[in-house]
Scaffold this motif. Structure first.
Motif, PDB file in Angstrom:
ATOM      1  N   TYR A 236       0.778  -1.382   0.031  1.00 35.50           N
ATOM      2  CA  TYR A 236      -0.109   0.079  -0.042  1.00 35.50           C
ATOM      3  C   TYR A 236       0.852   1.300   0.102  1.00 35.50           C
ATOM      4  CZ  TYR A 236      -3.434   3.600   1.037  1.00 35.50           C
ATOM      5  OH  TYR A 236      -3.912   4.872   1.004  1.00 35.50           O
TER       6      TYR A 236
ATOM      7  N   ASN B 290       0.857   4.023  -2.945  1.00 32.00           N
ATOM      8  CA  ASN B 290       0.488   5.178  -2.526  1.00 32.00           C
ATOM      9  C   ASN B 290       0.978   6.289  -1.686  1.00 32.00           C
ATOM     10  OD1 ASN B 290      -2.907   4.444  -3.319  1.00 32.00           O
ATOM     11  ND2 ASN B 290      -1.850   2.978  -2.254  1.00 32.00           N
ATOM     12  N   TYR B 291       2.534   6.369  -2.064  1.00 34.30           N
ATOM     13  CA  TYR B 291       3.288   6.974  -1.088  1.00 34.30           C
ATOM     14  C   TYR B 291       2.907   8.497  -1.164  1.00 34.30           C
ATOM     15  CZ  TYR B 291       5.637   7.805  -5.724  1.00 34.30           C
ATOM     16  OH  TYR B 291       5.726   8.118  -7.184  1.00 34.30           O
ATOM     17  N   PRO B 292       2.317   9.093  -2.430  1.00 39.21           N
ATOM     18  CA  PRO B 292       2.075  10.545  -2.526  1.00 39.21           C
ATOM     19  C   PRO B 292       0.826  11.066  -1.453  1.00 39.21           C
ATOM     20  CG  PRO B 292       2.210   9.744  -4.836  1.00 39.21           C
ATOM     21  CD  PRO B 292       1.932   8.385  -3.708  1.00 39.21           C
ATOM     22  N   GLU B 293       0.353  10.059  -1.000  1.00 34.74           N
ATOM     23  CA  GLU B 293      -1.143  10.179  -0.120  1.00 34.74           C
ATOM     24  C   GLU B 293      -0.512  10.855   1.300  1.00 34.74           C
ATOM     25  OE1 GLU B 293      -3.929  10.405  -1.551  1.00 34.74           O
ATOM     26  OE2 GLU B 293      -3.050   9.630  -3.425  1.00 34.74           O
ATOM     27  N   ASN B 294      -1.510  11.220   1.890  1.00 36.65           N
ATOM     28  CA  ASN B 294      -1.082  11.635   3.254  1.00 36.65           C
ATOM     29  C   ASN B 294      -1.282  10.452   4.189  1.00 36.65           C
ATOM     30  OD1 ASN B 294      -0.795  13.082   5.578  1.00 36.65           O
ATOM     31  ND2 ASN B 294      -2.827  13.748   5.832  1.00 36.65           N
ATOM     32  N   ILE B 295      -0.237   9.721   4.317  1.00 35.88           N
ATOM     33  CA  ILE B 295      -0.069   8.470   4.998  1.00 35.88           C
ATOM     34  C   ILE B 295       0.473   8.806   6.380  1.00 35.88           C
ATOM     35  CG2 ILE B 295       0.801   6.318   5.114  1.00 35.88           C
ATOM     36  CD1 ILE B 295       0.745   6.222   2.107  1.00 35.88           C
TER      37      ILE B 295
ATOM     38  N   TRP C 274      -3.114   6.444  10.748  1.00 39.42           N
ATOM     39  CA  TRP C 274      -4.055   6.124   9.642  1.00 39.42           C
ATOM     40  C   TRP C 274      -4.057   4.819   9.117  1.00 39.42           C
ATOM     41  CZ3 TRP C 274      -4.069   4.728   4.585  1.00 39.42           C
ATOM     42  CH2 TRP C 274      -4.880   4.976   3.709  1.00 39.42           C
TER      43      TRP C 274
ATOM     44  N   ARG D  65       9.409   7.975  -0.811  1.00 42.28           N
ATOM     45  CA  ARG D  65       9.346   9.265  -1.260  1.00 42.28           C
ATOM     46  C   ARG D  65      10.547   9.668  -2.078  1.00 42.28           C
ATOM     47  NH1 ARG D  65       5.113  11.489   3.055  1.00 42.28           N
ATOM     48  NH2 ARG D  65       3.334  10.825   2.039  1.00 42.28           N
TER      49      ARG D  65
ATOM     50  N   GLY E  50       4.378  13.742  -2.442  1.00 39.60           N
ATOM     51  CA  GLY E  50       3.619  13.736  -0.939  1.00 39.60           C
ATOM     52  C   GLY E  50       4.014  14.631  -0.040  1.00 39.60           C
TER      53      GLY E  50
ATOM     54  N   ASP F 278       3.397  18.634   1.210  1.00 33.80           N
ATOM     55  CA  ASP F 278       2.655  19.900   0.808  1.00 33.80           C
ATOM     56  C   ASP F 278       3.668  21.032   1.069  1.00 33.80           C
ATOM     57  OD1 ASP F 278       0.551  18.614   0.440  1.00 33.80           O
ATOM     58  OD2 ASP F 278       0.014  18.559   2.642  1.00 33.80           O
TER      59      ASP F 278
END
Length: 149
Positions: A52, A56-61, A65, A97, A120, A122
């Motif tokens: 996962y 999905n590394y760009p997501e806010n993990i 969560w 990342r 990922g 901001d």
């Protein structure tokens, strides 16, 4: 459903033996259903978490969560992941990342700021500090090394 009807009938007839047998069948059925919900094994579950993060590394993990998503305690997830892969969840996420950012710096003309968002982060300044710490140089210095070759 059928077991419930049988239990109702057995209660009405006050047949204790049949009632106990029916309750036993109901309990077995409930246990079987619960076992089907459980993941196959801890290594399989850690592999799911690992995959996962990779996908999905760009997501806010966050660890919290992830623990919620996989119905685990955060400290248990952290310890088990670390034992399985030799690095913490957050270290793994950060490494992925940084590797992806390094690839993008070599392969594209995107701005460093846009690359930081794509992997990922901001906040470019925070990304730059993390990159320097992990890679030994700033994102700009890293890119310059590879554009001069």
């Amino acid at each position: 459903e059928e077991a419930m009807e049988t239990a109702d009938y057995d209660l009405k007839c006050l047949n204790a033996g049949e009632l106990l047998a029916t309750l036993g069948m109901m309990l077995e059925s409930m246990v079987e259903k619960e076992e089907q919900k459980q993941p196959e094994s801890v290594p399989d579950l850690m592999e799911q978490v690992h995959r996962y993060i990779e996908e999905n590394y760009p997501e806010n993990i966050t660890l919290t969560w992830l623990a919620e998503q996989y119905h685990l305690d955060a400290s248990h997830l952290s310890r088990t992941f670390s034992r399985t892969y030799g690095e913490s969840v957050i270290s793994f996420l950060t490494r992925i990342r940084m590797e992806k950012a390094a690839e993008l710096m070599k392969e594209t003309d995107r701005t460093l700021e846009s690359i930081s968002f794509l992997v990922g982060y901001d906040d470019y300044n925070y990304f730059s500090r993390v990159f320097r710490k992990k890679m030994g140089c700033s994102p700009r210095e890293y890119r310059n090394k590879f554009t001069q070759l």
